[in-house]
Design a protein around this motif. Structure first.
Motif, PDB file in Angstrom:
ATOM      1  N   ARG A 175       0.856  -1.195   0.000  1.00 50.24           N
ATOM      2  CA  ARG A 175       0.000   0.000   0.000  1.00 50.24           C
ATOM      3  C   ARG A 175       0.888   1.240   0.000  1.00 50.24           C
ATOM      4  N   GLY A 176       0.611   2.193  -0.883  1.00 44.65           N
ATOM      5  CA  GLY A 176       1.395   3.424  -0.948  1.00 44.65           C
ATOM      6  C   GLY A 176       0.952   4.259  -2.124  1.00 44.65           C
ATOM      7  N   ASN A 177       1.785   5.252  -2.500  1.00 43.86           N
ATOM      8  CA  ASN A 177       1.478   6.146  -3.622  1.00 43.86           C
ATOM      9  C   ASN A 177       2.453   5.926  -4.768  1.00 43.86           C
ATOM     10  N   VAL A 178       1.934   5.961  -5.978  1.00 41.44           N
ATOM     11  CA  VAL A 178       2.775   5.853  -7.170  1.00 41.44           C
ATOM     12  C   VAL A 178       3.536   7.162  -7.343  1.00 41.44           C
ATOM     13  N   ILE A 179       4.875   7.109  -7.290  1.00 42.72           N
ATOM     14  CA  ILE A 179       5.657   8.347  -7.463  1.00 42.72           C
ATOM     15  C   ILE A 179       6.258   8.439  -8.859  1.00 42.72           C
ATOM     16  N   ALA A 180       6.230   7.331  -9.622  1.00 34.83           N
ATOM     17  CA  ALA A 180       6.721   7.359 -11.004  1.00 34.83           C
ATOM     18  C   ALA A 180       6.159   6.151 -11.737  1.00 34.83           C
ATOM     19  N   ARG A 181       6.043   6.302 -13.059  1.00 33.34           N
ATOM     20  CA  ARG A 181       5.610   5.176 -13.886  1.00 33.34           C
ATOM     21  C   ARG A 181       6.476   5.114 -15.135  1.00 33.34           C
ATOM     22  N   VAL A 201       0.685   8.860 -11.867  1.00 33.16           N
ATOM     23  CA  VAL A 201       1.574   9.346 -10.807  1.00 33.16           C
ATOM     24  C   VAL A 201       0.777  10.122  -9.765  1.00 33.16           C
ATOM     25  N   GLY A 202       0.975   9.762  -8.514  1.00 34.02           N
ATOM     26  CA  GLY A 202       0.254  10.373  -7.404  1.00 34.02           C
ATOM     27  C   GLY A 202      -0.818   9.466  -6.853  1.00 34.02           C
ATOM     28  N   GLN A 203      -1.337   8.564  -7.657  1.00 33.40           N
ATOM     29  CA  GLN A 203      -2.451   7.719  -7.242  1.00 33.40           C
ATOM     30  C   GLN A 203      -2.063   6.819  -6.061  1.00 33.40           C
ATOM     31  N   ARG A 204      -2.913   6.767  -5.075  1.00 35.62           N
ATOM     32  CA  ARG A 204      -2.731   5.838  -3.954  1.00 35.62           C
ATOM     33  C   ARG A 204      -3.280   4.484  -4.377  1.00 35.62           C
ATOM     34  N   VAL A 205      -2.529   3.417  -4.051  1.00 37.07           N
ATOM     35  CA  VAL A 205      -2.908   2.088  -4.530  1.00 37.07           C
ATOM     36  C   VAL A 205      -2.754   1.053  -3.428  1.00 37.07           C
TER      37      VAL A 205
END
Length: 611
Positions: free
Chosen positions: A314-320, A371-375
């Motif tokens: 669980r966390g936030n996407v900081i890059a793709r 980017v930014g999305q919590r997943v």
């Protein structure tokens, strides 16, 4: 702890929610005698936290007790419970359901153990740093082990459990205001000044999460029952924490073993799963017809709940980069039940990865994850715990901390944080339909739909709640489901004067207390929804004023004495007399509505500690 302020544990640590099913009550009179009835009420305890900058704040809660006016003590926590308060900034978690004897309760107390704490903080550049246990200190500079925290719930906060009257008690913990971090050395140094506060009103409830094995489904009455297993406790058939009934409606969203439903079809699918299946509900505590009910808006079961056969990140996407996501501030929940914290983890997607979206029954795909999305990602971790192959993924509601950039018709914000993480951590490359339209944090475009923004001026601090728009489609950069004007959110003021000050107030009267910050040491801050203001940088003297009726809970602690005033006028006169007699001010705590321009805090709760 000898008195109210020996340790300060501020709004967020615990929410105590009395769901009395026909029994229970609250009152505000100081003179009402304790009821003699032998009946008991149902006490449901939860935990929450105000927003903060800690990526992990994990400690052990050893015990929770309530003390009756007669001196009798009721223990409400069946097991030592390990809690990461940083995970509960927007939600309360039910801990236990206990039977509480009827009577008037005047104190709540808990013991918190820091000896095995896992606390991670972010520096100004966004680097995550772990605070060694030896560097977690109290105000005296001593390493913390166990803290005994208590709050008196007398006066306006009086709690009476009696037949037929529903009652509610909330205790909260604000991580930012109660903790000060020094990052100047080789390792972070954390000073804790915890404050425990009580509130008997249910004015600003948060969503409540209930976790545990499923016991029974009653389709006819649109409800089901869960045996509570909170936080990191493994799912099993032991009913140590009690059970709670959950009501559902046609609007309730379900995800069961990776399949989504809504309304009756979801409850029917839940009825088909085996008894003791892992279940998680998110909903609201409501007061209806003189009783409390828990109404679920979301229900998850089986493999859709962390703690099953798959590992979870669980966390936030900081890059793709293509099909690889970099997830920041990752909490790892292993299939063996262990929970660890990691700086970053790579998540590998593929054509078979199933993608869901919180509160949506529509079809979704991995291209939407930006980017930014919590997943919340379910899959299999590699041996180094640095990469997870995703089996299925759920996009979660994401929270932006911003200020409005201009007064134009579109909502453009200056983005500071995403789910409490500095925006400097995020690489927005590829988020736009072209490189020229990649998301710009200083001009972050929010699709506000039908939400009214006419009363939100430039520079107003906002929390924007919703979802990041799909990758490679910006603008807009974010789709809002709700907006919160932070100038309307209650604030908490905390001051510490070390060994004591004779000059903490430049004026004391029935109209208010004017604060002099000259002698204030480590704690001189005001916190509001995760935003902390250093009061010494305001350029004005902060003022604490009462409400128009002058009523509230106003405390003076001096030595072994703890004096409660329900009239601000009497409080101010007593405080003035004590200071003129030579008492020194060690600390000040107040909560209420704060006006930034004037520096005025309007409060019904003030505590002053004297030496």
């Amino acid at each position: 702890m000898k008195g109210l302020l020996d340790n300060w544990l501020l709004p967020g640590l615990v929410s105590l929610l009395l769901l009395l099913a026909g029994c229970g009550g609250g009152g505000s009179s100081d003179t009402t005698s304790e009821t003699s009835t032998d009946e008991s009420g149902r006490l449901v305890i939860g935990v929450t936290d105000a927003p903060g900058d800690f990526s992990s704040y994990t400690v052990d809660v050893v015990s929770m007790t309530l003390t009756k006016q007669s001196g009798a003590i009721v223990d409400t926590l069946p097991l030592n419970t390990r809690i990461d308060f940083a995970q509960y900034t927007d939600m309360t978690e039910f801990i236990t359901a206990a039977t509480v004897p009827a009577g008037r309760y005047v104190k709540a107390e808990m013991v918190v153990d820091y000896s095995n704490a896992e606390i991670w903080v972010e520096d100004e550049s966004g680097e995550l740093l772990e605070v060694p246990a030896a560097n977690i200190l109290n105000e005296a500079g001593e390493t913390l082990s166990q803290l005994e925290l208590s709050v008196h719930i007398e006066g306006r906060q009086s709690l009476l459990i009696a037949p037929g009257i529903p009652a509610h008690l909330t205790l909260d913990f604000d991580l930012n205001t109660s903790n000060q971090v020094d990052l100047s050395g080789a390792e972070p140094l954390l000073t804790v000044q915890p404050i425990l506060l009580a509130d008997v009103e249910l004015d600003r409830p948060k969503p409540h999460r209930l976790r545990g094995p499923l016991l029974d489904v009653d389709s006819e009455n649109s409800e089901f029952e869960i045996s509570i297993r909170p936080f990191r406790h493994r799912f099993n058939r032991q009913n140590r924490f009690g059970e709670l009934t959950v009501q559902v409606s046609d609007e309730t969203y379900y995800e069961i073993d990776g399949e989504t439903y809504q309304g009756e079809s979801g409850l029917a699918a839940l009825d088909d799963v085996p008894t003791f299946t892992a279940t998680l509900a998110v909903g609201e505590l409501q007061r209806n017809n003189n009783r409390f009910t828990y109404q679920a808006t979301e229900v998850y079961a089986g493999s859709s709940v962390p703690g099953g056969e798959l590992d979870v990140v669980r966390g936030n996407v900081i890059a793709r980069d293509g099909e690889q996501l970099t997830v920041r501030g990752a909490t790892l929940m292993r299939s063996d039940g262990s929970v660890v914290f990691r700086d970053t983890i790579d998540v590998q997607l593929d054509g078979e990865t199933v993608v869901k979206k919180q509160l949506s029954t529509e079809e979704h795909d991995s291209g939407e994850i930006s980017v930014g999305q919590r997943v919340l990602v379910f899959g299999n971790l590699d041996g180094a715990e640095s990469s997870l192959s995703a089996d299925h993924l759920r996009m979660l509601v994401t929270v932006l901390s911003t200020t409005r950039a201009n007064d134009e018709s579109a909502l453009v914000v200056d983005l500071q944080k995403i789910d409490g993480r500095p925006v400097s951590l995020f690489d927005f490359s590829g988020t736009g339909s072209s490189a020229a339209t990649d998301a710009d944090p200083q001009n972050y475009e929010v699709d506000h739909g039908t939400l009214d923004i006419s009363q939100i001026g430039a520079g107003v601090p906002l929390r924007v709640i919703g979802f990041v728009t799909p990758f490679a489609t910006a603008p807009a950069d974010f789709t809002a489901q709700s907006l919160v004007d932070l100038t309307e959110v209650a604030a908490v003021l905390t001051l510490g004067y070390g060994s004591g000050s004779a000059n903490a107030f430049s004026a004391i009267s029935a109209e208010g207390l004017t604060l002099d910050l000259t002698d204030a040491e480590l704690f001189h801050h005001l916190g509001r929804a995760g935003i902390v203001i250093d009061l010494t940088e305001l350029g004005v003297e902060p003022v604490i004023v009462p409400h128009a009726d002058g009523e509230g809970s106003f405390w003076i602690e001096e030595g072994e004495s703890l004096q409660l005033h329900t009239s601000f006028t009497n409080f101010a006169e007593d405080l003035q007399a004590r200071i003129e007699a030579g008492s020194l001010v060690k600390g000040v705590l107040a909560s209420g509505d704060y006006v930034d321009q004037s520096g005025v805090l309007t409060s019904r709760m003030v505590v002053v500690k004297l030496l």
